[in-house]
Scaffold this active site. Sequence first.
Site, PDB file in Angstrom:
ATOM      1  N   HIS A  89       1.218  -4.081   3.799  1.00 37.20           N
ATOM      2  CA  HIS A  89       1.121  -4.662   2.108  1.00 37.20           C
ATOM      3  C   HIS A  89      -0.078  -4.497   1.840  1.00 37.20           C
ATOM      4  O   HIS A  89      -0.652  -3.836   2.011  1.00 37.20           O
ATOM      5  CB  HIS A  89       1.145  -6.456   3.179  1.00 37.20           C
ATOM      6  N   ASP A 127       4.387  -3.563   0.675  1.00 41.91           N
ATOM      7  CA  ASP A 127       4.796  -4.204   0.284  1.00 41.91           C
ATOM      8  C   ASP A 127       3.872  -5.012  -0.328  1.00 41.91           C
ATOM      9  O   ASP A 127       2.715  -5.419  -0.013  1.00 41.91           O
ATOM     10  CB  ASP A 127       5.859  -4.968   1.434  1.00 41.91           C
ATOM     11  N   ASP A 128       5.379  -5.898  -1.325  1.00 42.61           N
ATOM     12  CA  ASP A 128       4.698  -7.410  -2.133  1.00 42.61           C
ATOM     13  C   ASP A 128       3.580  -7.220  -3.467  1.00 42.61           C
ATOM     14  O   ASP A 128       3.205  -8.064  -4.081  1.00 42.61           O
ATOM     15  CB  ASP A 128       3.730  -8.100  -1.125  1.00 42.61           C
TER      16      ASP A 128
END
Length: 714
Positions: free
Chosen positions: A235, A78-79
């Site tokens: 992440h 993610d991100d």
Amino acid sequence: MRPKGHWILLLLTGLALFAALLIDGFAAGQVGEGVERPGPAGGRAPAAATRAGPVLNLTDGTLRSTRPAAGTIALTFDDGPDPVWTPRLLDVLRRHGAQATFFSVGSQVARHPGLARRMVREGHEIGSHTYSHVDLGNTPSWRARLELDLSQRALAGATGRGTRLLRQPFSGTPAALTGAQWRAAKAAAGRGYLTVLTDRDTEDWARPGATAIVRRATEPAGKARARPGAIVMLHDSGGDRRETVAAVEEILQRLSARGYRFTTVSEAIGLRDGNPRASFTAQAAGKALVLGQRGSGWVVGGLTALFGVAAVLTVLRLVLLLVFARMHTAGVRRARRRRARRRADPYLPPVSLIVPAYNEEAGIAATIGSLLDTDYPGPVEVIVVDDGSTDRTAEIASSFTGIPGVRLIGKPNGGKPSALNTGIAHARADIMVLVDGDTVFQRDTIGNLVAPMADPRVGAVSGNTKVANRGGIIGRWQHIEYVIGFNLDRRLFDVLQCMPTVPGAIGAFRREALASVGGVPGDTLAEDTDLTMAVCRAGWRVVYEETALAWTEAPATLRQLWRQRYRWCYGTLQAMWKHRRALVERGASGRFGRRCLSYLSLFQVVLPLFAPAVDVFTVYGLLFLDPGTLALTWMFFTVMQALAGWYALRLDGEPARALWVLPLQQVVYRQLMYLVVVQSLVTAVLGARLRWHTIRRAGTFGGTPDTPVRQSVP
């Protein structure tokens, strides 16, 4: 009146800069809803959802969920993409022949489209993590739709593909699904999205250590099964991901040894294609978005750097002005002590006072009267040159010609330089004081002004001009500018021996110095600056005498002020360009050029030229960034300006109460002066000729100069 083209261009440029700031601010989550933390949970999701698999399909209005097939692991990140950590993770995945799914933030995709293309090229999958990492469960519906649409556009522009997968920021396992996130998932399903949660949340964002991340990723959650499939949340952005990179390496090694296969979410759940090819229209719109955001990022980066550079230079300039003002004060004291020791043989040369006058009936009587009312014991003559006035200037001046030493010379209108040169040609003395027709002297001004001429190296002396009509706010602003700006600058230039301007209101010149430069030049609109620069380049010293006071009538309206400063600024630019060769010459001329012209170019041209952009950035910051920080920054610079102003007023013997107008001056007057610079530069670049702008006199001295003239030197 129709606005001139460059003002329209300036306005459009300002709007474009603000738009770029808004685009970049939206992408960074600074504009609109906050993105730092999720809002209220909004209750709990239905029990069926919290017990469902990690992939929720609500596209037909009913809940269906699925899990990865046995023996498959879908690593999700993610991100990102992040220019530092995403490439390292991609390298690890490539070494192990593993595929993964990246739930990327749309704005990050637009910033780093090359990384998104690499993901697709190496067989990975990209899902949507919104455009600016907002909490969809606590965001207005219009903003949620915009976030999803922009994220799709960014992905299409970067890779030519779309996505059917969505992971909401701040989401986790199905058991942690909130009511707000459930409603956002249903809304997204209406736009064709599958909501992807996770089986195993490693919480690597908290940096618990690589060992803890590996343990959470490899231990199956819930009831144990034979090689259960799982979606693992990691992440690739949001901070230092060194632990995540190390953990992924070990996860791949450990689970591969157990017979697991690493693939994308779509393949793990049997979805045909999670990244379908985007239409031509979507790709074109996406490329425009990517280009626009990247351009906005460059603009914002430039403005941020410019803001920092301007702040540093402003502080540096204030420090330099104060340091050199202190040095100048010490030098003046030494000079006064030397003159005091020579009192037995005082320097009292004959002085010719030359007053060029064009339509100066409002103040010419006060000017002549103040020049005659002097305590200077040496021979003095007053020469008034009427430059073809159409009012009563000549009539009023002629009334003084019965007084010994006063002469009136009439000539057709030819401009101020022509009038000055006429007066110089008729002057009898070798020391000449040039005086504007709207200026009055104090009784001791002439003596103080010519005293530095005792040094034969001094070719010119600048006096200290004071604003007489300082009653209104415009007058007070100019009073502050004269004392803080002009006079502090003159002290610095005096110490560095590179004075650019002896003001036309009050200045003394040696005849030999004037002859060495061919008299007063007439090919620029700032003849005083042009002349002073020529005298400096010729090797003469030009000094500043702060005790030689002259009171002048400043413009009383914004229109008159604009006309005056426009002429001054344009004329100064002309003079700087005319004397540009001083930058590469040797000797006194080179010293003047490298010191003075560099200073003027930086602080009176370049910084004012970019100041409007800094102001646009400041307005944006007050609206969308931390206004407290910007307010403190503004207060810091205002306090520094006030301290410098207090010291300058103290040096000039002026009361400090004048500083109350300083904050408002920073907001209004400063911007006006910056626009004057912009207007002057545009005029110069376009090659347009600017006429001499005459200023309408209000008759501040009213023909009775006694009040300002009789004031004692502070």
